[in-house]
Structures are given as C-alpha cells and as structure tokens.
Motif scaffolding. Sequence first.
Motif, PDB file in Angstrom:
ATOM      1  N   ASP A 117       1.053  -1.086   0.024  1.00  0.00           N
ATOM      2  CA  ASP A 117       0.006   0.034   0.182  1.00  0.00           C
ATOM      3  C   ASP A 117       0.766   1.342   0.232  1.00  0.00           C
ATOM      4  O   ASP A 117       0.630   2.188  -0.725  1.00  0.00           O
ATOM      5  CB  ASP A 117      -0.947   0.060   1.108  1.00  0.00           C
ATOM      6  CG  ASP A 117      -1.959  -1.108   1.150  1.00  0.00           C
ATOM      7  OD1 ASP A 117      -2.264  -1.366   0.069  1.00  0.00           O
ATOM      8  OD2 ASP A 117      -2.459  -1.231   2.233  1.00  0.00           O
ATOM      9  N   VAL A 118       2.085   1.333   0.692  1.00  0.00           N
ATOM     10  CA  VAL A 118       2.731   2.417   0.833  1.00  0.00           C
ATOM     11  C   VAL A 118       3.562   2.621  -0.509  1.00  0.00           C
ATOM     12  O   VAL A 118       3.414   3.877  -1.226  1.00  0.00           O
ATOM     13  CB  VAL A 118       3.918   2.295   2.045  1.00  0.00           C
ATOM     14  CG1 VAL A 118       4.965   3.369   1.979  1.00  0.00           C
ATOM     15  CG2 VAL A 118       3.123   2.085   3.173  1.00  0.00           C
ATOM     16  N   GLU A 119       4.008   1.507  -1.284  1.00  0.00           N
ATOM     17  CA  GLU A 119       4.814   1.639  -2.448  1.00  0.00           C
ATOM     18  C   GLU A 119       3.670   2.294  -3.495  1.00  0.00           C
ATOM     19  O   GLU A 119       4.142   3.197  -4.252  1.00  0.00           O
ATOM     20  CB  GLU A 119       5.321   0.529  -2.900  1.00  0.00           C
ATOM     21  CG  GLU A 119       5.796   0.519  -4.213  1.00  0.00           C
ATOM     22  CD  GLU A 119       6.431  -0.741  -4.813  1.00  0.00           C
ATOM     23  OE1 GLU A 119       6.948  -0.905  -6.016  1.00  0.00           O
ATOM     24  OE2 GLU A 119       6.284  -1.859  -3.992  1.00  0.00           O
ATOM     25  N   LYS A 120       2.495   1.486  -3.456  1.00  0.00           N
ATOM     26  CA  LYS A 120       1.377   2.071  -4.568  1.00  0.00           C
ATOM     27  C   LYS A 120       0.899   3.472  -4.330  1.00  0.00           C
ATOM     28  O   LYS A 120       0.907   4.208  -5.087  1.00  0.00           O
ATOM     29  CB  LYS A 120       0.122   1.229  -4.193  1.00  0.00           C
ATOM     30  CG  LYS A 120      -0.904   1.456  -5.219  1.00  0.00           C
ATOM     31  CD  LYS A 120      -2.180   0.780  -5.152  1.00  0.00           C
ATOM     32  CE  LYS A 120      -3.320   1.076  -6.122  1.00  0.00           C
ATOM     33  NZ  LYS A 120      -3.319   2.201  -6.737  1.00  0.00           N
ATOM     34  N   LEU A 154       7.683   7.780   5.308  1.00  0.00           N
ATOM     35  CA  LEU A 154       8.862   7.226   4.470  1.00  0.00           C
ATOM     36  C   LEU A 154       9.450   8.405   3.681  1.00  0.00           C
ATOM     37  O   LEU A 154      10.755   8.711   3.331  1.00  0.00           O
ATOM     38  CB  LEU A 154       8.466   6.215   3.769  1.00  0.00           C
ATOM     39  CG  LEU A 154       9.372   5.221   2.827  1.00  0.00           C
ATOM     40  CD1 LEU A 154      10.436   4.935   3.684  1.00  0.00           C
ATOM     41  CD2 LEU A 154       8.969   4.342   2.201  1.00  0.00           C
ATOM     42  N   LEU A 155       8.570   9.235   3.134  1.00  0.00           N
ATOM     43  CA  LEU A 155       9.056  10.413   2.214  1.00  0.00           C
ATOM     44  C   LEU A 155       9.861  11.365   3.060  1.00  0.00           C
ATOM     45  O   LEU A 155      10.942  11.684   2.536  1.00  0.00           O
ATOM     46  CB  LEU A 155       7.831  11.028   1.589  1.00  0.00           C
ATOM     47  CG  LEU A 155       8.153  12.149   0.353  1.00  0.00           C
ATOM     48  CD1 LEU A 155       8.871  11.533  -0.762  1.00  0.00           C
ATOM     49  CD2 LEU A 155       6.939  12.785  -0.144  1.00  0.00           C
ATOM     50  N   ALA A 195      12.116   7.141  -2.324  1.00  0.00           N
ATOM     51  CA  ALA A 195      11.178   6.525  -1.365  1.00  0.00           C
ATOM     52  C   ALA A 195      10.462   5.287  -1.949  1.00  0.00           C
ATOM     53  O   ALA A 195      10.158   4.661  -1.050  1.00  0.00           O
ATOM     54  CB  ALA A 195      10.139   7.679  -0.863  1.00  0.00           C
ATOM     55  N   ILE A 196      10.073   5.548  -3.173  1.00  0.00           N
ATOM     56  CA  ILE A 196       9.303   4.385  -3.793  1.00  0.00           C
ATOM     57  C   ILE A 196      10.454   2.922  -3.974  1.00  0.00           C
ATOM     58  O   ILE A 196       9.969   1.911  -3.611  1.00  0.00           O
ATOM     59  CB  ILE A 196       9.048   4.749  -5.106  1.00  0.00           C
ATOM     60  CG1 ILE A 196       7.875   5.919  -5.169  1.00  0.00           C
ATOM     61  CG2 ILE A 196       8.683   3.454  -6.078  1.00  0.00           C
ATOM     62  CD1 ILE A 196       7.683   6.457  -6.482  1.00  0.00           C
ATOM     63  N   MET A 247      11.264  -2.801   0.958  1.00  0.00           N
ATOM     64  CA  MET A 247      10.677  -3.091   2.445  1.00  0.00           C
ATOM     65  C   MET A 247       9.645  -4.034   2.244  1.00  0.00           C
ATOM     66  O   MET A 247       8.963  -4.500   3.248  1.00  0.00           O
ATOM     67  CB  MET A 247      10.553  -1.822   3.064  1.00  0.00           C
ATOM     68  CG  MET A 247      11.742  -0.812   3.481  1.00  0.00           C
ATOM     69  SD  MET A 247      11.266   0.639   4.039  1.00  0.00           S
ATOM     70  CE  MET A 247      10.566  -0.006   5.692  1.00  0.00           C
ATOM     71  N   ASN A 248       8.935  -4.152   0.963  1.00  0.00           N
ATOM     72  CA  ASN A 248       7.686  -4.987   0.899  1.00  0.00           C
ATOM     73  C   ASN A 248       6.657  -4.096   1.283  1.00  0.00           C
ATOM     74  O   ASN A 248       5.871  -4.816   2.146  1.00  0.00           O
ATOM     75  CB  ASN A 248       7.821  -6.202   0.875  1.00  0.00           C
ATOM     76  CG  ASN A 248       6.981  -6.987   0.138  1.00  0.00           C
ATOM     77  OD1 ASN A 248       6.489  -6.559  -0.981  1.00  0.00           O
ATOM     78  ND2 ASN A 248       6.502  -8.071   0.428  1.00  0.00           N
ATOM     79  N   ILE A 249       6.411  -2.947   1.503  1.00  0.00           N
ATOM     80  CA  ILE A 249       5.405  -2.187   1.981  1.00  0.00           C
ATOM     81  C   ILE A 249       4.538  -1.207   1.382  1.00  0.00           C
ATOM     82  O   ILE A 249       4.900  -0.946   0.046  1.00  0.00           O
ATOM     83  CB  ILE A 249       5.794  -1.286   3.239  1.00  0.00           C
ATOM     84  CG1 ILE A 249       6.862  -0.296   2.789  1.00  0.00           C
ATOM     85  CG2 ILE A 249       6.362  -2.239   4.410  1.00  0.00           C
ATOM     86  CD1 ILE A 249       7.256   0.898   3.945  1.00  0.00           C
TER      87      ILE A 249
END
Length: 152
Positions: A56-59, A108-109, A143-144, A150-152
């Motif tokens: 979800d975070v990567e998306k 994260l950003l 960040a991406i 991190m697979n998040i």
Amino acid sequence: MSTRTETDFTHIDPDLYAKAFQLLDPTPEPTAPAAPAAPAPVSVILAAPPVRLTGDVEKTLTDALAFLDTHGWAKHRLIHPEGPRCSIGALRAAAGARNAAYRDAGNLLLDEARQQHGNQWESIPSWNDSHTGAQVRSVWEAAIRRAHHMNI
C-alpha cells in the motif's frame, strides 16, 4: 523360556485367491489383449515466478508521483489553481483519505528527504517548498525504491 517355531507350511492352492477375488468382483477378465491405447496427453506445468504484490505504501507513493507527473508540481500551495500540487497534496490525492498508507508513505517520504537534504525538515511542505523539482523528484523515487525493497 523356549519358543517353538514351526517350519512346516501348509500348501495353498495358488488359484484360490484368484477365485476369491473373482467372486468379490465378477468383472470378466479380458480374453484377448486389447489394442494399445493412445498415450495420454502430457500436460506441462511451467513454474511461474512468484507474484510480488505491491504494498500500500509503495502504491501510494507511485500513484502520487504519477499524479505530479500528470498534473504538475507546485511550491507554497497545496493545490495550485491550474492543477499542480505540492508533495503533500499529491500524497492526499493518491491515498484518497488520510489512512495508514497515506501516513506511512508520508513518513517514508519525509525520512528520505531528511536523508538526502538534512534532518532540519519538520514537515513535507517545508521540505518541498525549499527544493527544486529535480531534488523533490529524486526523494520521491528513492522513497518508492525503499518501499519496494521493504515490501510495504
């Protein structure tokens, strides 16, 4: 104690079992050999590589960067009247709500911004407004990558 072992076995008629099984299963045995059957088709199952789902975070980060690419990047405004947004505005547009993915993507950003541009940044808007578009994009891309690893 002595155990006696008998070595004399009683002979059993070898056809006895065949007769017993015929009584249990009266299917007649084939009298003539059947024609050989065509070989069954062989199915080949290729092992596919494991599917990696986007977290979800990567998306959220990826969608926000795509939003900036499509609508433009802005400084000093959450949303510019002509459509561009600042980094936090793009995050809000991508997440759709202030949910866990929005919060984690923002954290994260900001963490990546601090790694690249120093720990003095208290918020995404203050960092966004103090840097060039290329510097901001570099932080987004890093960040991406981190979210991906991190697979998040």
